[in-house]
Motif scaffolding. Structure first.
Motif, PDB file in Angstrom:
ATOM      1  N   LYS A 685       0.836  -1.186   0.000  1.00  0.00           N
ATOM      2  CA  LYS A 685       0.000   0.000   0.000  1.00  0.00           C
ATOM      3  C   LYS A 685       0.878   1.246   0.000  1.00  0.00           C
ATOM      4  CE  LYS A 685      -3.730   2.203   2.653  1.00  0.00           C
ATOM      5  NZ  LYS A 685      -4.551   2.118   3.881  1.00  0.00           N
ATOM      6  N   SER A 686       0.534   2.230  -0.850  1.00  0.00           N
ATOM      7  CA  SER A 686       1.224   3.512  -0.844  1.00  0.00           C
ATOM      8  C   SER A 686       0.663   4.371   0.320  1.00  0.00           C
ATOM      9  CB  SER A 686       1.011   4.226  -2.186  1.00  0.00           C
ATOM     10  OG  SER A 686      -0.371   4.430  -2.414  1.00  0.00           O
ATOM     11  N   PRO A 687       1.358   5.425   0.742  1.00  0.00           N
ATOM     12  CA  PRO A 687       2.482   6.066   0.063  1.00  0.00           C
ATOM     13  C   PRO A 687       3.802   5.362   0.309  1.00  0.00           C
ATOM     14  CG  PRO A 687       1.935   7.284   2.050  1.00  0.00           C
ATOM     15  CD  PRO A 687       0.900   6.200   1.927  1.00  0.00           C
ATOM     16  N   VAL A 688       4.712   5.573  -0.638  1.00  0.00           N
ATOM     17  CA  VAL A 688       6.073   5.042  -0.547  1.00  0.00           C
ATOM     18  C   VAL A 688       7.012   6.223  -0.307  1.00  0.00           C
ATOM     19  CG1 VAL A 688       7.895   3.787  -1.721  1.00  0.00           C
ATOM     20  CG2 VAL A 688       5.505   3.141  -2.082  1.00  0.00           C
ATOM     21  N   HIS A 689       7.745   6.169   0.790  1.00  0.00           N
ATOM     22  CA  HIS A 689       8.684   7.237   1.131  1.00  0.00           C
ATOM     23  C   HIS A 689      10.088   6.791   0.732  1.00  0.00           C
ATOM     24  CE1 HIS A 689       5.556   9.313   3.412  1.00  0.00           C
ATOM     25  NE2 HIS A 689       5.237   8.142   3.920  1.00  0.00           N
ATOM     26  N   ILE A 690      10.815   7.665   0.031  1.00  0.00           N
ATOM     27  CA  ILE A 690      12.088   7.290  -0.584  1.00  0.00           C
ATOM     28  C   ILE A 690      13.177   8.286  -0.200  1.00  0.00           C
ATOM     29  CG2 ILE A 690      13.306   7.060  -2.791  1.00  0.00           C
ATOM     30  CD1 ILE A 690      10.891   5.895  -4.008  1.00  0.00           C
TER      31      ILE A 690
END
Length: 898
Positions: A685-690
């Protein structure tokens, strides 16, 4: 502030309606799916209720898209809530009275909610028959009593935007006409009556100023600025209402509110208007159809706050209070008294909506500037003269300050301290934060104290949309290094009234003063992307470069493109086409003889994503520094890093052929269009923190299958041999070796960032913001993908630690200690003059600033360092050396005489 209650960050935390009572308030949130009560005195949550549904076609965890909330005027302790297919009723003391599910139909949309002394009425639009179906439910137990229907000329969207409900009336505007639809309240009276009010032009707004069971007041505002107020009175023993226009002349730009109190003789109406930095109030009593006893007030505001967006007028214990929310996000509370109006509260609530942050170094002091001037000579004699004059001026300044201290004592100490705070310190630790908010207010904040130096508000401000977030480009046009010129910063934003128009505002980050020569009202082209030039042009200023919708490059201020960009290094840019879900790379050829400021781009590559949607793009920090080209292994060989400065991280999501959701992570080279890394995660599941830095990437996500937060780190290496040790080129035939590891996180993640230092020598730390208000500093070594399953002597020699899937977080790593910060949306890190120190600024609902030391304090003394001991030890060693020298001389003399 006595107390504060922080709600959830998801949809359930968004407030739909607040019902006010004497001691408590009932808050409806989550699109009508949750109700909770807060006590005014201490903020205690007295009770909380969540709506549930047993319908197989709806999900209990699914948030509704539309809701209606009303307080029953005949029974003020009862609240009715309509949330799509669910109608439920609660009491003010926390009891769910009843809950029913309304049958779901694809052509039926529940729009209106009304209440009477016996029934709760739901108005539903049937799109097939274009009729409004009115259903009556018992107020006591929610049982359906009867239903009826009437013709309806509005669609669902217009019904929500152009209609309001009041008692048993539905008010709808249609161009220059207001329709008043009376809904019957009993089974005896089934006649639906419709009456109309004609306006002079198109109706822009309908506001209900006051509502009771027998009397109501509404406001109608037309687009030509005309404002009219109508009073409704209920007929006895019927459901019908009489209305008449009040003979009240209102200003076109005024905001109106009504207060009713038992101690007041009638209804008090307040008219408020904003004019530059001044608020004007007119308070009157509604007597029959006119106003009497009109009093005027005015308040001078400390700054321009724009127009009024919200106004509430109330009388508390014979004290008249006016609460306002201004266009710039400021919250004001003003007290009206016999001796005039007084501003008793001013809060900059815009600081909770920061969307862009940049940091500026403070200016040099006069002494530091004179030191810089010492090196401006061309010959030995001129440099010697400048050196002597600089030293003499410093000596004169010292004596003048000493005389001022003896003459005035400490009376000027506050002024001197304030001036000293605006000067760059020895290690460049204190800086100025420039923050841009979503409402168009820009702040200059001093990091040393957190004080606000200046504020600027731009009324016609609208941010750019960056995927699912908003963003405003903020650039360093000229830094503080050129001390003979003031530093400059620029922001680029859209016009609120015309989203295709783009504005540029350039200002001094120290004072907030606008630079009119570099400020434009509107650009003559539509902007697709904006970035900063690599070369400084006139007076050490850099140029803004814009890509328009025709893929042409424009410079602002207009200069030849050969001056704004380097002619020796090829220039490549990339654009994202949202309609095709594709990245397109362009080559920009610069002709030194071409004096045009508009240049076509040449497409060189294209990468499209099929059956995927790009949800975010991440780039590395502009201040990212790579100190070492490789890692020394345990056997003394070198593993070289693949440090490609042209990489961006792309996040996509989609659903595969098995109906399983997935998230993909790509590392894309923006010069050649080649993919250097590709990871797929299913049931994520998003959000994806990069975080993207040096030769590695770390990203976090929520695993739906195992219901936990996870992190993945990947490092890219060239191998044990370096292709080119002097320069890097994306065209070099290098296939990086990728090493990856996955980890389990103990907390959720709201934001993530990496520390940065001036030279990149200090080891990196990952700063992570959690939903429970903690900022955690995690060393990069814990995320290192080279952590082995079994440690060997070579691994121990290198300093690696054994791989474990869980990231164990020590509470000593929480850098904000007990000062919890909530709903953090972003983290900003900046290098300082000390290699060991990095500053961290976290922003969201709360703001937090601190300094971190990833490799401990190796280049500075601790605060508790004992200077007395080291000082006296030095003196003792010096005296001892002279004594020892004397005794040694005597000893050598005696030895020579023997």
């Amino acid at each position: 502030m006595r107390w504060r209650k922080v709600f959830e960050t998801n949809e359930y935390g968004k407030i739909d309606r607040i019902i006010w009572y004497d001691q408590e308030s009932v808050i409806i949130s989550g699109q009508g799916r949750r109700a909770r009560s807060l006590r005014y005195a201490d903020g205690l949550e007295v009770w909380q209720l969540a709506a549930t549904t047993t319908n197989t076609n709806s999900n209990q965890d699914t948030v509704a898209k539309h809701c209606q909330v009303i307080k029953n005027r005949y029974d003020p302790g009862t609240i009715h809530i309509l949330s799509d297919d669910l109608l439920w009723s609660v009491s003010s003391y926390g009891e769910m009275l009843w809950s029913i599910e309304i049958p779901i139909k694809s052509t039926l949309k529940n729009l209106f909610l009304l209440s009477t002394s016996q029934y709760v009425i739901v108005g539903s639009l049937d799109s097939n028959s274009n009729q409004l179906q009115v259903t009556y439910y018992s107020k006591q137990d929610g049982q359906q009593a009867f239903s009826s229907s009437l013709p309806w000329s509005f669609n669902a969207k217009d019904s929500l935007n152009k209609c309001s409900t009041m008692n048993n009336l539905i008010l709808c505007s249609n161009n220059d006409e207001l329709s008043i639809i009376t809904i019957p309240t009993t089974t005896d009276d089934t006649n639906v009556k419709t009456r109309h009010i004609k306006a002079s032009s198109k109706i822009e707004q309908i506001r209900i100023l006051y509502e009771s069971t027998t009397r109501s007041v509404i406001l109608i505002k037309s687009d030509n600025g005309e404002t009219k107020i109508y009073q409704f009175n209920k007929k006895e023993s019927t459901s019908e209402w009489d209305f008449n226009e009040l003979n009240i002349q209102m200003k076109s730009n005024s905001f109106i509110s009504i207060a009713t109190d038992k101690n007041l003789a009638g209804q008090q109406i307040l008219e408020a208007s904003a004019n530059d930095q001044k608020l004007n109030f007119h308070v009157s009593t509604i007597n029959e159809q006119t106003l009497t006893n009109t009093r005027s007030y005015s308040v001078e505001l400390p700054e321009n706050m724009g127009e009024i967006e919200y106004l509430a007028y109330s009388v508390v214990k014979n004290t008249q209070l006016v609460t306002l929310r201004m266009q710039d996000g400021s919250l004001l509370v003003i007290k009206l008294a016999d001796n005039g109006a007084e501003l008793i509260l001013h809060r900059d609530e815009a600081l909770s909506s920061i969307i862009s942050v940049e940091t500026f170094d403070l200016s040099l002091s006069i002494t530091q500037m004179r030191i810089e001037e010492e090196f401006g000579g061309t010959g030995m004699f001129s440099m010697f003269t400048k050196r002597i004059s600089s030293q003499v001026s410093q000596l004169i300044s010292f004596f003048l300050r000493l005389m001022d201290l003896f003459t005035h004592g400490n009376r000027n100490r506050d002024y001197l301290d304030k001036q000293a705070a605006l000067v760059r310190d020895e290690f460049n630790l204190n800086k100025i934060l420039i923050v841009v908010t979503s409402v168009g207010k820009v702040f200059g904040i001093l990091t040393q104290s957190g004080g606000i130096l200046w504020k600027n508000f731009f009324p016609n401000f609208a941010p750019f949309e960056h995927f699912n977030a908003v963003h405003v480009p903020l650039f360093h046009i000229r830094s503080a290094a050129h001390y003979t010129h003031e530093p400059l910063a620029s922001i680029v934003y859209r016009d609120r009234n015309s989203l295709h128009d783009t504005h540029i505002r350039t200002f001094n980050p120290y004072t907030g003063d606008l630079e009119n020569n570099l400020t434009t009202s509107s650009l003559p082209y539509h902007v697709k992307r904006v970035f900063l030039s690599t070369q400084a042009v006139d007076e050490f200023c850099k140029v803004l470069l814009f890509v328009d919708t025709n893929n042409k490059i424009h410079t602002y201020p207009p200069v030849p493109l050969s001056r704004a960009l380097s002619t020796t290094i090829p220039t490549y840019i990339y654009l994202f086409d949202k309609s095709e879900q594709a990245f397109v790379g362009y080559y920009l050829s610069i002709d030194e003889n071409d004096q045009k400021t508009s240049t076509n781009l040449k497409e060189v590559w294209r990468v499209s994503f099929q059956n995927e949607e790009v949800i975010n793009i991440h780039t590395r920090l502009s201040s990212d520094r790579v100190h070492s080209a490789g890692i020394v292994l345990g056997d003394r060989s070198v593993l070289y890093k693949y440090t490609n400065p042209n990489l961006i991280a792309v996040v996509t999501e989609g659903i595969d052929y098995q109906k399983v959701p997935f998230v993909n992570i790509y590392l894309l080279d923006t010069v050649t269009g080649s993919l250097k890394l590709s990871h797929t995660h299913k049931r994520v599941k998003s959000p994806v923190h990069i975080v993207l830095s040096e030769n590695w990437i770390v990203y976090t996500y929520y695993n739906q299958r195992y219901r936990r937060y996870e992190a993945v780190s990947s490092s890219l290496f060239e191998g044990e041999a370096q292709y080119n040790y002097s320069t890097f080129s994306s065209f070099d035939p290098i296939e990086p070796v990728i090493q990856s590891k996955a980890y389990i996180l103990p907390y959720g993640v709201n934001a993530i960032q990496v520390t940065t230092t001036e030279k990149g020598i200090t080891s990196r730390d990952i700063i992570m913001a959690t939903p429970n208000g903690m900022l955690i500093e995690i060393p990069w070594i814990l995320f290192d993908p080279r952590r082995p399953l079994d440690l060997t002597p070579m691994d121990r020699e290198e300093g690696l630690i054994m791989y474990t899937p869980e990231i164990m977080v020590n509470f000593e790593s929480v850098i904000n200690y007990y000062k919890y910060v909530y709903n953090i949306r972003g983290i900003h890190t900046v290098a300082t003059g000390l290699e060991s120190t990095s500053i961290v600024f976290a922003y969201g609902l709360d703001l937090f600033f601190t300094r971190v030391f990833p490799s401990r304090i190796f280049d500075q003394l601790k605060d508790d360092f004992d200077f007395m001991i080291i000082g006296w030890s030095t003196v003792a060693f010096v005296v001892g050396s002279f004594v020892a020298k004397r005794f040694a001389s005597i000893h050598q003399t005696k030895k020579a005489w023997k």
